[in-house]
Design a protein around this motif. Sequence first.
Motif, mmCIF file in Angstrom:
data_model
loop_
_atom_site.group_PDB
_atom_site.id
_atom_site.type_symbol
_atom_site.label_atom_id
_atom_site.label_comp_id
_atom_site.label_asym_id
_atom_site.label_seq_id
_atom_site.Cartn_x
_atom_site.Cartn_y
_atom_site.Cartn_z
ATOM 1 N N ALA A 173 -7.716 -1.794 -12.503
ATOM 2 C CA ALA A 173 -6.766 -2.791 -12.257
ATOM 3 C C ALA A 173 -6.252 -2.818 -10.925
ATOM 4 C CB ALA A 173 -5.441 -2.866 -13.140
ATOM 5 N N THR A 174 -6.066 -3.807 -9.962
ATOM 6 C CA THR A 174 -6.014 -3.332 -9.047
ATOM 7 C C THR A 174 -4.392 -3.909 -8.579
ATOM 8 O OG1 THR A 174 -6.802 -5.509 -7.543
ATOM 9 C CG2 THR A 174 -7.579 -3.859 -7.868
ATOM 10 N N ILE A 175 -3.696 -3.735 -7.753
ATOM 11 C CA ILE A 175 -2.408 -3.999 -6.977
ATOM 12 C C ILE A 175 -2.123 -4.279 -5.528
ATOM 13 C CG2 ILE A 175 -0.647 -3.083 -8.778
ATOM 14 C CD1 ILE A 175 -0.144 -1.468 -6.970
ATOM 15 N N ARG A 176 -1.814 -5.097 -4.310
ATOM 16 C CA ARG A 176 -1.246 -4.729 -3.713
ATOM 17 C C ARG A 176 -0.103 -3.876 -3.130
ATOM 18 N NH1 ARG A 176 -0.594 -8.568 0.674
ATOM 19 N NH2 ARG A 176 -0.993 -7.107 2.878
ATOM 20 N N TRP A 231 -5.739 0.975 -6.999
ATOM 21 C CA TRP A 231 -6.280 0.324 -5.751
ATOM 22 C C TRP A 231 -5.399 -0.893 -5.383
ATOM 23 C CZ3 TRP A 231 -9.304 3.751 -4.536
ATOM 24 C CH2 TRP A 231 -9.885 4.723 -5.352
ATOM 25 N N ASP A 232 -5.680 -0.942 -4.234
ATOM 26 C CA ASP A 232 -5.428 -2.284 -3.845
ATOM 27 C C ASP A 232 -6.139 -3.122 -3.927
ATOM 28 O OD1 ASP A 232 -3.320 -3.025 -1.077
ATOM 29 O OD2 ASP A 232 -5.512 -3.831 -0.663
ATOM 30 N N ASP A 233 -5.413 -4.380 -4.189
ATOM 31 C CA ASP A 233 -6.214 -5.667 -4.606
ATOM 32 C C ASP A 233 -7.185 -6.382 -3.278
ATOM 33 O OD1 ASP A 233 -4.114 -6.409 -2.330
ATOM 34 O OD2 ASP A 233 -4.193 -7.990 -4.373
ATOM 35 N N ARG A 234 -7.374 -5.737 -1.330
ATOM 36 C CA ARG A 234 -7.348 -6.308 -0.124
ATOM 37 C C ARG A 234 -8.557 -5.456 0.339
ATOM 38 N NH1 ARG A 234 -3.526 -9.908 1.576
ATOM 39 N NH2 ARG A 234 -2.434 -11.182 0.318
#
Length: 434
Positions: free
Chosen positions: A2-5, A25-28
Motif C-alpha cells: 500500500a502507498t499513500i501520499r 510508502w509514498d505514492d509519488r
Amino acid sequence: MATIRISKASVDAAMPLASGDVILWDDRIAGFGLKVTPAGLKVYIYRYRVAKPGQAAQTAPRKYTIGRHGDLTPDQARKRAQELAAMVAQGVDPRQQELDARAAREATVTLVEEQARVQRDLAFSRIAKLWLEHYKNDMARRASSVAMATLIVNRYLMPALGDTPLPHVGRSQLQPVIDSIPSHKRGIRRAVFAYSSVLWGWAMRRGYIDANPILAMEKPPAPAARERVLTDNELTRVYQAAETLHPIWAAFFKLLVLTGQRRSEVAGIMWEELDSATATWTIPAGRAKNAKAHLVPLAPVAVWLLDAQAGGATWPQRGYILTTTGRTPVSGISKAKAALDTVMSNEGPQVDAWRLHDIRRTVATGLQRLGVRFEVTEAVLNHVSGSKGGVAGVYQRHDWANEKRSALEAWAGHVERLMTGITDTNVVRMEGGR
C-alpha cells in the motif's frame, strides 16, 4: 504494497503496532517511506537499488535513513528523497557515499591527531633531551664524551632543528648544520656528524624514526694529523709562564708537562687516585680515554707539586686536587691557556700557535729522543695501539711499571735541567735514558 501520499496529515495519523514496524510508502517517489516503530518513533527512509549505467540493478535493496520526523518536516524529507533518487539514477550509492565520507572524516581526524602527536612527542628538542639523559646514564661513557654530546646538541643541532619533528628531519636539514661550521674546524664538523649519527641511530632503534639519514651523508674529512712538538725553549717558556698563574693553574700546566697525561685526566685528578707511599697516580678506567685503568709513576718534582697543593707531605684521603670550589674539578681551561699565552708573549718572542695536546706529543717525542723504548712510551701515554694492539695486546701483560718510572723520572730531570738554563739544544740525553 500500500502507498499513500506522505504529508503532514498522513504522518500525524500514522499509528504504531505492537507487533512490529509499520512502513508507509509514498505514492509519488518510489522508495520514499515513513517507518513507525512500536515505540511510536517516526523515521523517514529511502529504499533503493543501485546499478551503474548499462548494468542491471542490484538485486538486494539498500536502505538509507533520511531522518526523524520532528527533526525534518515531510516536505524536507521528500526533498531529500528526491535528491537521493537523482543520485541513484546516476549510479551513485547514497549509503556508500555516506560511509565513504564518514571514513574520510575519521581518517582526517586520525591524521590530524597523528600529526599533533608527532609534533608533540617526536619534536627534536624532546628526543634530543631523552637521548642525552640516556647517554649520560651509560656508565661506560666518559665525562668528556658526555660534555661533547651536550655541546653538539645545544650549540649546533638545537638552534637549527628546535621543535621540528624528528621524522621530518632529513639530509636536507642536517647537511646545512654541518656546512655552517667553518671549514677549518674539521674536528668539530666530524664530531657533529658522529654524535648526530649516534643520536639518530638510537632514535631509530627506539622506533621514533624509520631510518638514520646520517648514514646516507658524506662523512666530513678528518682533521689533518697534528705534528706540533714544542722545542725545549718553548717548553721552558710554558713551564716558567705557568709559575705566574694561580697556584692551581700552575700545578695543572706543570703536571701536564711532567706526566704527559691528557688534560681532562689531569684536571680531574683526585687525592684518592694517589698513593703517596709508592708515589703513583692511578687513573681509573672511568676517567681514562681508552677505558683502561692507568698507573702513572710520579717523579719527585711531581710529588713536590702535589705536596704544595696538600699544604704538606701528608695528602688528603679524598677530593679534587685542582679545584676552586672543592666540589668540582677545575674548569675554564681555555681561558687559562689564553692567560698562559699572554704571559709568554709579554715575556719573550712570539711562540707559534700551539695546543695543550701538543704537550702530550712533546712528552712522547722527548721520551723517544731520550732513548726510551717505544713500548714504554706507549705505556706512559696509556695508548692501546702500536706495540699494545692486536695479538701483542692480548698476550703482552707486562705493565712496564718500573720502566715507566725510569722514563718519567728521566723526563722530569730533562725538564728540571731546562729550568736551570740548558735551553740551547733540543736533544739532551738524560741519566736513566736508554
